[in-house]
Design a protein around this motif. Structure first.
Motif, PDB file in Angstrom:
ATOM      1  N   TYR A  36      35.258  41.874  37.080  1.00  0.00           N
ATOM      2  CA  TYR A  36      35.808  41.633  38.405  1.00  0.00           C
ATOM      3  C   TYR A  36      35.935  40.139  38.680  1.00  0.00           C
ATOM      4  CZ  TYR A  36      35.987  46.423  40.033  1.00  0.00           C
ATOM      5  OH  TYR A  36      36.334  47.728  40.203  1.00  0.00           O
ATOM      6  N   TYR A  38      38.542  37.272  41.094  1.00  0.00           N
ATOM      7  CA  TYR A  38      39.615  37.164  42.078  1.00  0.00           C
ATOM      8  C   TYR A  38      39.733  35.730  42.553  1.00  0.00           C
ATOM      9  CZ  TYR A  38      42.479  38.204  46.182  1.00  0.00           C
ATOM     10  OH  TYR A  38      43.492  38.254  47.104  1.00  0.00           O
ATOM     11  N   ASN A 133      37.759  30.623  42.729  1.00  0.00           N
ATOM     12  CA  ASN A 133      37.668  31.843  41.926  1.00  0.00           C
ATOM     13  C   ASN A 133      36.305  32.493  42.124  1.00  0.00           C
ATOM     14  OD1 ASN A 133      36.579  32.912  38.987  1.00  0.00           O
ATOM     15  ND2 ASN A 133      38.632  33.628  39.486  1.00  0.00           N
ATOM     16  N   ILE A 200      34.610  42.071  45.914  1.00  0.00           N
ATOM     17  CA  ILE A 200      36.004  41.674  45.729  1.00  0.00           C
ATOM     18  C   ILE A 200      36.858  42.110  46.923  1.00  0.00           C
ATOM     19  CG2 ILE A 200      38.057  41.989  44.305  1.00  0.00           C
ATOM     20  CD1 ILE A 200      35.911  40.143  43.118  1.00  0.00           C
ATOM     21  N   LYS A 204      38.998  39.582  49.213  1.00  0.00           N
ATOM     22  CA  LYS A 204      40.443  39.780  49.313  1.00  0.00           C
ATOM     23  C   LYS A 204      40.901  39.791  50.771  1.00  0.00           C
ATOM     24  CE  LYS A 204      41.540  42.360  45.088  1.00  0.00           C
ATOM     25  NZ  LYS A 204      41.976  43.674  44.543  1.00  0.00           N
TER      26      LYS A 204
END
Length: 207
Positions: A36, A38, A133, A200, A204
């Motif tokens: 995972y 993102y 990140n 995540i 998001k």
């Protein structure tokens, strides 16, 4: 003579009958997920502060955080590990009656004094002044206290603990805590990825 043969045949049937529980085990069908990661539209400081705030109010406990290195370590343990672990399903029968039919996680909790701990490492890296990140990796530890069936005394006896330990993107296969004829000798556990997805999904929707 016929009566003698019938009695002898009946003796063979009972002498060959299985003593103790029998059943079937089906390993998990879940697919492994990619690690995972993102990229969030936020600076390092903004992403870091948001993750600290979220973690302190969610079901995670903050074990350690080092802003300079961008590493946040969380732990979690829940009443229902089925949310985070998939160890397949098991059907157990004894004397022709179903004594258990459900997830192996639940079976281990009921019969094997199972305990679950999750340890999560969240890495925050600065890409540029407007982008950071987020990478998530979880270590899963599922411990079961073993048993074996003693047909002589018709009781279960303890055996050494069986520990399933694995990270995000992997699984672990260990010997069964309790031998049950027909279920095989191995059990497999893997993540459901609910824990990683919680982080995540939060990041998001941060902006």
């Amino acid at each position: 003579m016929k009566k003698l043969i019938s009695v002898f045949s009946l003796f063979l049937v009972f002498s060959c009958a299985t003593v103790g529980p029998t059943g079937t085990y089906v390993e998990p069908f879940g697919k492994y997920s990619e690690s995972y990661s993102y990229d969030v539209n936020a600076s390092f400081d903004e992403a870091w502060s948001a993750l600290i705030d979220y973690s302190s109010t969610a079901f995670f406990g903050i074990d350690n955080f080092e802003k300079e290195s961008g590493l946040l370590t969380l732990s979690f343990g829940v009443e229902d590990p089925n949310q985070y672990l998939d160890c397949g399903t098991i059907l157990v029968m004894n004397g022709g009656n179903v004594t258990f039919d459900g997830s192996y996680v639940d079976y281990a909790r009921i019969y094997n004094s199972a305990e679950f701990t999750g340890l999560m490492n969240i890495s925050v890296r600065d890409i540029n002044e407007n982008t950071a990140n987020i990478r998530v990796n979880t270590r899963y530890i599922f411990t079961t206290i073993g048993q074996y069936y003693d047909p002589t005394l018709n009781i279960f006896r303890p055996t050494p603990a069986v520990i399933f330990s694995f990270d995000s993107g992997s699984s672990d296969t260990e010997g069964a805590s309790t031998y049950i004829e027909g279920t095989g000798s191995l059990r497999t556990c893997m993540p459901t990825y609910k824990a990683e997805k919680a982080i995540i999904d939060f990041i998001k929707n941060y902006r």
